[in-house]
Enzyme design. Structure first.
Site, mmCIF file in Angstrom:
data_model
loop_
_atom_site.group_PDB
_atom_site.id
_atom_site.type_symbol
_atom_site.label_atom_id
_atom_site.label_comp_id
_atom_site.label_asym_id
_atom_site.label_seq_id
_atom_site.Cartn_x
_atom_site.Cartn_y
_atom_site.Cartn_z
ATOM 1 N N ARG A 98 135.754 53.279 194.957
ATOM 2 C CA ARG A 98 135.715 51.839 195.217
ATOM 3 C C ARG A 98 136.930 51.129 194.643
ATOM 4 O O ARG A 98 137.523 50.259 195.303
ATOM 5 C CB ARG A 98 134.415 51.247 194.666
ATOM 6 C CG ARG A 98 134.271 49.725 194.799
ATOM 7 C CD ARG A 98 134.780 49.143 196.093
ATOM 8 N NE ARG A 98 134.253 49.804 197.291
ATOM 9 C CZ ARG A 98 134.824 49.731 198.478
ATOM 10 N NH1 ARG A 98 135.956 49.047 198.652
ATOM 11 N NH2 ARG A 98 134.294 50.340 199.515
ATOM 12 N N LYS A 133 150.591 31.838 193.770
ATOM 13 C CA LYS A 133 149.168 31.714 194.094
ATOM 14 C C LYS A 133 148.585 33.099 194.376
ATOM 15 O O LYS A 133 148.166 33.430 195.484
ATOM 16 C CB LYS A 133 148.976 30.774 195.279
ATOM 17 C CG LYS A 133 149.398 29.344 194.963
ATOM 18 C CD LYS A 133 149.277 28.439 196.171
ATOM 19 C CE LYS A 133 149.741 27.022 195.839
ATOM 20 N NZ LYS A 133 149.698 26.117 197.015
ATOM 21 N N LYS A 165 159.319 20.709 189.595
ATOM 22 C CA LYS A 165 158.429 20.147 190.604
ATOM 23 C C LYS A 165 158.180 18.663 190.326
ATOM 24 O O LYS A 165 158.712 18.087 189.370
ATOM 25 C CB LYS A 165 157.134 20.949 190.650
ATOM 26 C CG LYS A 165 157.385 22.443 190.932
ATOM 27 C CD LYS A 165 156.151 23.176 191.346
ATOM 28 C CE LYS A 165 155.803 22.853 192.786
ATOM 29 N NZ LYS A 165 154.667 23.673 193.280
ATOM 30 N N GLU A 194 162.350 20.527 193.500
ATOM 31 C CA GLU A 194 161.513 20.031 194.587
ATOM 32 C C GLU A 194 162.045 18.677 195.063
ATOM 33 O O GLU A 194 162.314 17.785 194.261
ATOM 34 C CB GLU A 194 160.070 19.895 194.126
ATOM 35 C CG GLU A 194 159.131 19.370 195.197
ATOM 36 C CD GLU A 194 157.695 19.281 194.723
ATOM 37 O OE1 GLU A 194 157.123 18.174 194.794
ATOM 38 O OE2 GLU A 194 157.149 20.305 194.267
ATOM 39 N N ASP A 215 159.387 20.002 200.125
ATOM 40 C CA ASP A 215 157.939 20.084 199.959
ATOM 41 C C ASP A 215 157.202 19.165 200.926
ATOM 42 O O ASP A 215 157.379 17.946 200.897
ATOM 43 C CB ASP A 215 157.557 19.728 198.519
ATOM 44 C CG ASP A 215 156.081 19.943 198.249
ATOM 45 O OD1 ASP A 215 155.595 21.052 198.494
ATOM 46 O OD2 ASP A 215 155.418 18.984 197.802
#
Length: 287
Positions: A98, A133, A165, A194, A215
């Site tokens: 598994r 992410k 950012k 950004e 962005d």
């Protein structure tokens, strides 16, 4: 491919999580000296990634397991195709099964989706990138799978590249202030900024940063940003690269690529991936 110590650590953690004090079902039913052969089968069409990781899982449980890949990493496979032959002591094969398939299925799912994105932008200069992410604890494997699917990796973490950012910019007061602080605090690292507006693009260009993140811009704004960048670099020895990001899907990525951006990053490659369907099928008792 040689499995790194970091990836071995991920494998060992996963096995400890699954096995705990022991595989009670297998150890109750299967004799210690029993052997078997089996094969890993693709249950769908797609791109394979992670056979070497699956092999490492089996051999971490039992170093004497024989694992023979039947396809290369990054290969396109069809439903029912044999991916690997595995043989050895039955207990080891069943206990590792598994965890090995979990890694293989996730990595192949990421590679398959990445390949679809790459195919969608074929003929343009856009390169498909991943993001941070990723599944916690699985970043190295997730990013490895993206590369095997034909994409490239963005930064690995918060340490290998400066990415300024919106919250950083808002706190610093301006892009210029944020870049100035970053150059002092992280000298020598590539800086990406950004940009939420075309004026932000112009400001970032004037600062000589290596990359600008467009962005959530419309494709019309992206096209204009490319024109602004191309005009800016005439007569200069720098070429700041433009990266598009935000709500990138298979339906939209082609249109984004046609704006002329250099990179397109998508969190969906790793955060919304559908696991590739694989199975381990018993063949016989082996030796």
């Amino acid at each position: 491919m040689t499995i790194s110590d970091d990836i071995l650590g991920i494998i060992r953690f996963a096995l400890a999580e699954d096995i705990g004090p022991g595989d009670v079902t297998t150890n109750s039913i299967i004799p210690v000296d029993a052997t078997m052969r089996g094969q890993i089968i693709a249950k769908q069409e797609g791109i394979v990634a992670g056979l070497d990781v699956a092999q490492a899982v089996y051999q971490e449980v039992d170093p004497e397991v024989d694992f023979h890949s039947r396809v290369d990493e990054g290969a396109h496979v069809t439903f029912g195709q044999v991916l690997a032959l595995v043989s050895g002591r039955s207990r080891g094969l069943l206990t590792a099964e598994r965890t090995a398939l979990n890694f293989l299925g996730r990595m192949s799912g990421i590679a398959t989706l990445t390949h679809k994105f790459k195919e969608a932008v074929a003929g343009t200069k856009a390169v498909i990138l991943d993001t941070r992410k990723t599944a916690p604890g699985l970043r190295l494997l997730d990013k490895m799978a993206v590369k095997r699917g034909g994409g490239q990796n963005h930064r690995i973490g918060l340490y290998d590249m400066v990415l300024i950012k919106d919250n950083h910019i808002d706190y610093a007061g301006s892009i210029t202030a944020a870049v100035t602080r970053a150059r002092i605090g992280a000298p020598g690292l590539e800086i990406e900024v950004e940009a939420r507006t075309l004026d932000h693009v112009r400001e970032a260009l004037g600062l000589g940063v290596e990359r600008i993140l467009l962005d959530n811009m419309s494709t019309e704004m992206m096209e204009e940003a490319v024109k602004i960048r191309d005009k800016f670099v005439v007569g200069r020895y720098i070429m700041p690269l433009l990266e598009a990001s935000g709500n990138v899907t298979l339906d939209t990525v082609r249109k984004i690529a046609e704006t002329g951006v250099d990179f397109i990053s998508s969190g969906a490659l790793t955060h919304s991936v559908k696991v590739f369907d694989v199975s381990f099928d018993y063949l016989d008792r082996g030796r």
